[in-house]
Scaffold this motif. Sequence first.
Motif, PDB file in Angstrom:
ATOM      1  N   GLU A 135      -1.387  -7.391   2.539  1.00  0.00           N
ATOM      2  CA  GLU A 135      -0.719  -6.269   3.090  1.00  0.00           C
ATOM      3  C   GLU A 135       0.677  -6.077   2.227  1.00  0.00           C
ATOM      4  O   GLU A 135       1.215  -5.090   2.063  1.00  0.00           O
ATOM      5  N   ASP A 145      -4.783   2.399  -9.433  1.00  0.00           N
ATOM      6  CA  ASP A 145      -6.069   2.737  -8.756  1.00  0.00           C
ATOM      7  C   ASP A 145      -7.103   1.517  -8.729  1.00  0.00           C
ATOM      8  O   ASP A 145      -7.531   1.191  -9.800  1.00  0.00           O
ATOM      9  N   PRO A 146      -7.408   0.901  -7.559  1.00  0.00           N
ATOM     10  CA  PRO A 146      -8.406  -0.308  -7.654  1.00  0.00           C
ATOM     11  C   PRO A 146      -9.740  -0.204  -8.216  1.00  0.00           C
ATOM     12  O   PRO A 146     -10.228  -1.121  -8.366  1.00  0.00           O
ATOM     13  N   THR A 147     -10.086   1.252  -8.357  1.00  0.00           N
ATOM     14  CA  THR A 147     -11.451   1.264  -8.749  1.00  0.00           C
ATOM     15  C   THR A 147     -11.308   0.866 -10.624  1.00  0.00           C
ATOM     16  O   THR A 147     -12.507   0.676 -11.093  1.00  0.00           O
ATOM     17  N   GLU A 185      -2.758   6.309  -1.130  1.00  0.00           N
ATOM     18  CA  GLU A 185      -3.924   5.689  -0.672  1.00  0.00           C
ATOM     19  C   GLU A 185      -4.264   4.833  -1.603  1.00  0.00           C
ATOM     20  O   GLU A 185      -5.527   4.442  -1.880  1.00  0.00           O
ATOM     21  N   MET A 186      -3.329   3.983  -2.297  1.00  0.00           N
ATOM     22  CA  MET A 186      -3.655   2.966  -3.372  1.00  0.00           C
ATOM     23  C   MET A 186      -2.398   2.015  -3.430  1.00  0.00           C
ATOM     24  O   MET A 186      -1.375   2.303  -2.942  1.00  0.00           O
ATOM     25  N   PRO A 187      -2.859   0.803  -3.892  1.00  0.00           N
ATOM     26  CA  PRO A 187      -1.407  -0.159  -4.123  1.00  0.00           C
ATOM     27  C   PRO A 187      -0.437   0.406  -4.952  1.00  0.00           C
ATOM     28  O   PRO A 187      -0.912   0.761  -6.059  1.00  0.00           O
ATOM     29  N   LEU A 199       0.868  -1.081   0.096  1.00  0.00           N
ATOM     30  CA  LEU A 199      -0.179   0.076  -0.124  1.00  0.00           C
ATOM     31  C   LEU A 199       1.117   1.224  -0.031  1.00  0.00           C
ATOM     32  O   LEU A 199       1.778   1.283   0.917  1.00  0.00           O
ATOM     33  N   ARG A 226       1.020   4.596   0.980  1.00  0.00           N
ATOM     34  CA  ARG A 226       0.252   5.218   2.118  1.00  0.00           C
ATOM     35  C   ARG A 226      -0.051   6.721   1.882  1.00  0.00           C
ATOM     36  O   ARG A 226      -1.301   7.266   2.094  1.00  0.00           O
ATOM     37  N   ALA A 227       0.655   7.399   0.971  1.00  0.00           N
ATOM     38  CA  ALA A 227       0.430   8.610   0.504  1.00  0.00           C
ATOM     39  C   ALA A 227      -0.338   8.978  -0.685  1.00  0.00           C
ATOM     40  O   ALA A 227      -1.397   9.577  -0.608  1.00  0.00           O
TER      41      ALA A 227
END
Lengths: 391, 290
Positions: A195, A150-152, A119-121, A114, A116-117
């Motif tokens: 993770e 982007d997981p979307t 907020e996607m893998p 992930l 973190r900045a």
Amino acid sequence: MNVHEYQAKQIFAEYGVPTPKGKVAHSVEEAVENAKELGGPIWVVKAQIHAGGRGLGGGVKLAKSLDEVKELAEEILGMTLVTHQTGPEGKLVQKVYIEDGADIKDEYYLGIVLDRAKEMPVIMASTEGGMEIEKVAEETPEKIVKVAVDPTIGFQGFHGRELVFGLGITDKQEQRKFIDFASKLFKIYMDKDVELIEINPLIRTGSGDFLALDGKMGFDDSALFRHPDIEAMRDISEEDSDEREASEYGLSYISLDGEIGCMVNGAGLAMGTMDTINYVGGTPANFLDVGGKANAETVAKGFEIILKNPKVKSIFVNIFGGIVRCDRIANGILEATKLVDVHVPVIVRLDGTNAPEAAEILKNANIDNVIAATDLLDGAKKAVAAAKGEL
Amino acid sequence: MSILVNKDTKVIVQGFTGGEGTFHAEQCMDYGTNIVGGVTPNKGGQEHLGKPVFNTVAEAVAATGATVSMVFVPPAFVADAVMEAADAGIELAVIITEGAPVRDMMYAKMYATKKGMKTIGPNCPGIITAEECKIGIMPGNIFKKGNVGLISKSGTLTYEGANQVCTEGFGISTAVGIGGDPIIGLSYLQLLPMFEADPETEAIVMIGEIGGDLEIQAAKYIKENITKPVVAFIAGQTAPKGKRMGHAGAIVSGSAGTAKEKMEALEAAGVKVVVSPAEIGKAVKEVLSK
């Protein structure tokens, strides 16, 4: 939660991520059986522990005959393997993975974590396979290709192209194979609430195939409730028994090297307490968060786990009572001292709701080795003094 | 003045009738929070704590005009609840729930952002504007009204910090517990400018911890944009590498996310950095008496 290499490879196989053929063994006989079944002519005998650096530690070796497989399995099974990730005490090897030897032409690194900045893998790939990725990131960051997904929209062709062009893979067949590999790995990452997934090395064979030679996976503990298949892979012998016991009681415990046991409510304050002990010249023996519902039972369990560590010379109980009232916690502490034989001085700092009543309760109980502190700094100083026998 | 919430803010509670929801909603109402109702599927039409219960957030918003939701929904369903709030036009969701899967929060936050809904948390104590409005689980009595804004990843360190500020004779304008998960809603970067713009706030306390780089980003922002004095503490200076310290996001991976690098970045940005949380109160006094 982490799994073994052989388990990660089972998941890879389920999703069609190519790996060399292999089979896990719990005994020397089984190791030889597995080797016969695989056929050879070259095998790799690999120690299965939850730590990296196994090769350097002598836990991964090449066998050129069944006799050698036997010898190596005898050597590795039951050994205590020390790597840079196990700590000096090392880890006992209880399983070995017997794997087909592979024809290695190039070694790559491929991982997903992930970001973190963003907020996607993010998929990370490098031509510097076989090396520690942290080291590559520090020394030659330009050799790491990072592609956030982007997981979307999921893993698209352009993500794959950014990877292969970034790695300098020019053969069209090979590009197709690598992109397929990365796309399947991304699917595993999303499907299984992973993770961290790391393949180091991912190899290119002489015939232009890509194979996961290693596999490391960690899963989001908060999502295990929906992955019974992953939960079933848990190997409790790989986990710290004290940490595990604590978690069964809703306590979060991590053992450290110092002399002052800590029992605190809240993870942030628990870290802040360790830092304060350090600040006033002491050394914390552990991190322990008793959570928001500290009561006699959890406090007693906390004392019990802390006192298993023979280095502990004093205990600092630091509770900031919020919704939980301090007077109840004070009674809980007194109750706990009856349940567990607390043979070191216990410094108690209770602040927040009903703190004066709590101080009164502790004072009236008049227990020899329970000492009240007025605030965080006072408590830390008293705990350090007590550990030195100066209180 | 304050930031984000005040005595007029209309709040609904998602997971209203559950144990946690009930207990804390009642505490919030006692504090003075304007809770106008709650949502629990299949309990619509009932009354709970003297307030109406609705089946959906959309119904609750239509009937009450609520703009903020306090979320106590269990971890397996919390992302769904947050997305429902965003879809219904809620402006701010305060997510108290601990243990939400990271993947779920990733989607929930993306959707919230798309819909223009702010989020706080998950796994946080919530937000409080002292003596006006408490949306969360913090002990209200320790937050006296005053001129210090507080932003913290940790619940109990929020209380510790606020208590010290008040003991030194100052008080809190608004305190926000942003949570310590890998994916969180409002963070330092969004909250610092709000405190900078708030005329009531004269100093800012920021409490961070190991893991991620939000504090480093904050340091850069403070250096260029914040004129009010900032006091900071970073928890986990003594934490071992590679170990998760209670919070899902509190982990030093490789050499990244250490307390040391965060403290140095903040110090370089002119922030008063303390090495122990026990020094927060004194440091606030010092920066405010300059």
